[in-house]
Design a protein around this motif. Structure first.
Motif, PDB file in Angstrom:
ATOM      1  N   LYS A 121       0.835  -1.203   0.000  1.00 48.62           N
ATOM      2  CA  LYS A 121       0.000   0.000   0.000  1.00 48.62           C
ATOM      3  C   LYS A 121       0.860   1.239   0.000  1.00 48.62           C
ATOM      4  O   LYS A 121       1.754   1.386   0.835  1.00 48.62           O
ATOM      5  CB  LYS A 121      -0.921   0.008   1.219  1.00 48.62           C
ATOM      6  CG  LYS A 121      -1.979  -1.062   1.176  1.00 48.62           C
ATOM      7  CD  LYS A 121      -2.960  -0.922   2.318  1.00 48.62           C
ATOM      8  CE  LYS A 121      -4.030  -2.001   2.205  1.00 48.62           C
ATOM      9  NZ  LYS A 121      -5.093  -1.819   3.175  1.00 48.62           N
ATOM     10  N   GLY A 122       0.551   2.144  -0.932  1.00 48.04           N
ATOM     11  CA  GLY A 122       1.185   3.446  -0.969  1.00 48.04           C
ATOM     12  C   GLY A 122       0.230   4.475  -0.403  1.00 48.04           C
ATOM     13  O   GLY A 122      -0.711   4.141   0.322  1.00 48.04           O
ATOM     14  N   VAL A 123       0.420   5.711  -0.775  1.00 49.07           N
ATOM     15  CA  VAL A 123      -0.445   6.784  -0.308  1.00 49.07           C
ATOM     16  C   VAL A 123      -1.802   6.728  -0.998  1.00 49.07           C
ATOM     17  O   VAL A 123      -2.841   6.895  -0.363  1.00 49.07           O
ATOM     18  CB  VAL A 123       0.222   8.157  -0.547  1.00 49.07           C
ATOM     19  CG1 VAL A 123      -0.714   9.295  -0.183  1.00 49.07           C
ATOM     20  CG2 VAL A 123       1.510   8.256   0.256  1.00 49.07           C
ATOM     21  N   THR A 124      -1.811   6.456  -2.305  1.00 46.39           N
ATOM     22  CA  THR A 124      -3.077   6.464  -3.047  1.00 46.39           C
ATOM     23  C   THR A 124      -3.380   5.174  -3.795  1.00 46.39           C
ATOM     24  O   THR A 124      -4.463   5.042  -4.367  1.00 46.39           O
ATOM     25  CB  THR A 124      -3.102   7.619  -4.071  1.00 46.39           C
ATOM     26  OG1 THR A 124      -2.009   7.448  -4.983  1.00 46.39           O
ATOM     27  CG2 THR A 124      -3.005   8.966  -3.385  1.00 46.39           C
ATOM     28  N   ILE A 125      -2.444   4.231  -3.824  1.00 48.86           N
ATOM     29  CA  ILE A 125      -2.670   2.998  -4.599  1.00 48.86           C
ATOM     30  C   ILE A 125      -2.247   1.788  -3.778  1.00 48.86           C
ATOM     31  O   ILE A 125      -1.359   1.874  -2.938  1.00 48.86           O
ATOM     32  CB  ILE A 125      -1.902   3.039  -5.944  1.00 48.86           C
ATOM     33  CG1 ILE A 125      -2.334   1.894  -6.859  1.00 48.86           C
ATOM     34  CG2 ILE A 125      -0.407   3.029  -5.718  1.00 48.86           C
ATOM     35  CD1 ILE A 125      -1.811   2.025  -8.276  1.00 48.86           C
ATOM     36  N   GLU A 126      -2.915   0.669  -4.035  1.00 48.18           N
ATOM     37  CA  GLU A 126      -2.482  -0.606  -3.454  1.00 48.18           C
ATOM     38  C   GLU A 126      -2.357  -1.629  -4.578  1.00 48.18           C
ATOM     39  O   GLU A 126      -3.159  -1.652  -5.511  1.00 48.18           O
ATOM     40  CB  GLU A 126      -3.423  -1.092  -2.363  1.00 48.18           C
ATOM     41  CG  GLU A 126      -4.796  -1.486  -2.804  1.00 48.18           C
ATOM     42  CD  GLU A 126      -5.634  -2.022  -1.648  1.00 48.18           C
ATOM     43  OE1 GLU A 126      -6.376  -2.991  -1.879  1.00 48.18           O
ATOM     44  OE2 GLU A 126      -5.560  -1.477  -0.540  1.00 48.18           O
ATOM     45  N   VAL A 127      -1.308  -2.437  -4.490  1.00 53.74           N
ATOM     46  CA  VAL A 127      -1.040  -3.459  -5.490  1.00 53.74           C
ATOM     47  C   VAL A 127      -0.895  -4.785  -4.753  1.00 53.74           C
ATOM     48  O   VAL A 127      -0.148  -4.879  -3.781  1.00 53.74           O
ATOM     49  CB  VAL A 127       0.245  -3.142  -6.278  1.00 53.74           C
ATOM     50  CG1 VAL A 127       0.551  -4.243  -7.281  1.00 53.74           C
ATOM     51  CG2 VAL A 127       0.134  -1.789  -6.980  1.00 53.74           C
ATOM     52  N   GLY A 128      -1.623  -5.784  -5.230  1.00 58.16           N
ATOM     53  CA  GLY A 128      -1.553  -7.096  -4.603  1.00 58.16           C
ATOM     54  C   GLY A 128      -1.280  -8.177  -5.626  1.00 58.16           C
ATOM     55  O   GLY A 128      -1.774  -8.130  -6.750  1.00 58.16           O
ATOM     56  N   ARG A 129      -0.485  -9.141  -5.221  1.00 63.11           N
ATOM     57  CA  ARG A 129      -0.261 -10.343  -6.034  1.00 63.11           C
ATOM     58  C   ARG A 129      -0.970 -11.464  -5.291  1.00 63.11           C
ATOM     59  O   ARG A 129      -0.526 -11.881  -4.212  1.00 63.11           O
ATOM     60  CB  ARG A 129       1.225 -10.633  -6.170  1.00 63.11           C
ATOM     61  CG  ARG A 129       1.477 -11.803  -7.106  1.00 63.11           C
ATOM     62  CD  ARG A 129       2.937 -11.960  -7.412  1.00 63.11           C
ATOM     63  NE  ARG A 129       3.111 -13.036  -8.362  1.00 63.11           N
ATOM     64  CZ  ARG A 129       4.113 -13.122  -9.201  1.00 63.11           C
ATOM     65  NH1 ARG A 129       5.047 -12.203  -9.214  1.00 63.11           N
ATOM     66  NH2 ARG A 129       4.192 -14.143 -10.024  1.00 63.11           N
ATOM     67  N   TYR A 130      -2.077 -11.924  -5.873  1.00 66.19           N
ATOM     68  CA  TYR A 130      -2.967 -12.839  -5.163  1.00 66.19           C
ATOM     69  C   TYR A 130      -3.126 -14.162  -5.891  1.00 66.19           C
ATOM     70  O   TYR A 130      -3.036 -14.229  -7.109  1.00 66.19           O
ATOM     71  CB  TYR A 130      -4.351 -12.208  -5.000  1.00 66.19           C
ATOM     72  CG  TYR A 130      -4.344 -10.879  -4.289  1.00 66.19           C
ATOM     73  CD1 TYR A 130      -3.771 -10.743  -3.031  1.00 66.19           C
ATOM     74  CD2 TYR A 130      -4.910  -9.759  -4.872  1.00 66.19           C
ATOM     75  CE1 TYR A 130      -3.765  -9.522  -2.376  1.00 66.19           C
ATOM     76  CE2 TYR A 130      -4.913  -8.531  -4.235  1.00 66.19           C
ATOM     77  CZ  TYR A 130      -4.340  -8.422  -2.985  1.00 66.19           C
ATOM     78  OH  TYR A 130      -4.332  -7.213  -2.344  1.00 66.19           O
ATOM     79  N   ARG A 131      -3.419 -15.172  -5.103  1.00 68.39           N
ATOM     80  CA  ARG A 131      -3.686 -16.516  -5.627  1.00 68.39           C
ATOM     81  C   ARG A 131      -5.083 -16.921  -5.216  1.00 68.39           C
ATOM     82  O   ARG A 131      -5.492 -16.733  -4.071  1.00 68.39           O
ATOM     83  CB  ARG A 131      -2.672 -17.491  -5.038  1.00 68.39           C
ATOM     84  CG  ARG A 131      -2.840 -18.930  -5.496  1.00 68.39           C
ATOM     85  CD  ARG A 131      -1.795 -19.795  -4.836  1.00 68.39           C
ATOM     86  NE  ARG A 131      -2.126 -21.037  -4.242  1.00 68.39           N
ATOM     87  CZ  ARG A 131      -3.251 -21.464  -3.687  1.00 68.39           C
ATOM     88  NH1 ARG A 131      -4.269 -20.710  -3.617  1.00 68.39           N
ATOM     89  NH2 ARG A 131      -3.370 -22.663  -3.176  1.00 68.39           N
ATOM     90  N   TYR A 132      -5.810 -17.456  -6.184  1.00 60.90           N
ATOM     91  CA  TYR A 132      -7.114 -18.069  -5.926  1.00 60.90           C
ATOM     92  C   TYR A 132      -6.950 -19.574  -6.068  1.00 60.90           C
ATOM     93  O   TYR A 132      -6.469 -20.046  -7.098  1.00 60.90           O
ATOM     94  CB  TYR A 132      -8.157 -17.619  -6.948  1.00 60.90           C
ATOM     95  CG  TYR A 132      -8.667 -16.219  -6.773  1.00 60.90           C
ATOM     96  CD1 TYR A 132      -9.542 -15.897  -5.745  1.00 60.90           C
ATOM     97  CD2 TYR A 132      -8.316 -15.220  -7.666  1.00 60.90           C
ATOM     98  CE1 TYR A 132     -10.038 -14.616  -5.593  1.00 60.90           C
ATOM     99  CE2 TYR A 132      -8.800 -13.927  -7.527  1.00 60.90           C
ATOM    100  CZ  TYR A 132      -9.660 -13.636  -6.491  1.00 60.90           C
ATOM    101  OH  TYR A 132     -10.145 -12.368  -6.341  1.00 60.90           O
ATOM    102  N   ALA A 133      -7.332 -20.332  -5.058  1.00 65.26           N
ATOM    103  CA  ALA A 133      -7.316 -21.792  -5.158  1.00 65.26           C
ATOM    104  C   ALA A 133      -8.380 -22.229  -6.167  1.00 65.26           C
ATOM    105  O   ALA A 133      -9.333 -21.487  -6.448  1.00 65.26           O
ATOM    106  CB  ALA A 133      -7.598 -22.407  -3.786  1.00 65.26           C
TER     107      ALA A 133
END
Length: 91
Positions: free
Chosen positions: A11-23
């Motif tokens: 998480k930054g000040v205005t953006i969030e970036v996620g690397r996610y896995r769905y089973a």
């Protein structure tokens, strides 16, 4: 609460970036939020519905979800990995 995605989020000040896995057999129930969101599929396949449009996304495919738009995503044929970028979610 609405998604089974697992993985790290930066998480930054205005953006969030996620690397996610769905089973396999999981995903995100229909939901909406005031943030614009971009989802890029890194591995596997996702069935994504944005508003009234549904598509199957594979590696390298992306979808832009406008603010306040009902959307959902579910794995197709196994697990999937995504990169999600959106404005900061309060809380």
């Amino acid at each position: 609460q609405y998604s089974t995605a697992e993985g790290p989020t930066i998480k930054g000040v205005t953006i969030e970036v996620g690397r996610y896995r769905y089973a396999a057999g999981t995903g995100a129930k229909p939901h909406q939020h005031p943030q614009e969101q971009l989802i890029n599929v890194l591995a596997g396949k996702l069935r994504v519905r944005v508003g009234g449009e549904e598509r199957i996304l594979g590696p390298g495919d992306a979808v832009l979800i406008p603010p306040n738009t009902l959307h959902e995503a579910w794995t197709v044929g196994g697990e999937a990995e995504i990169l999600s970028c959106k404005n900061i979610v309060a809380g």
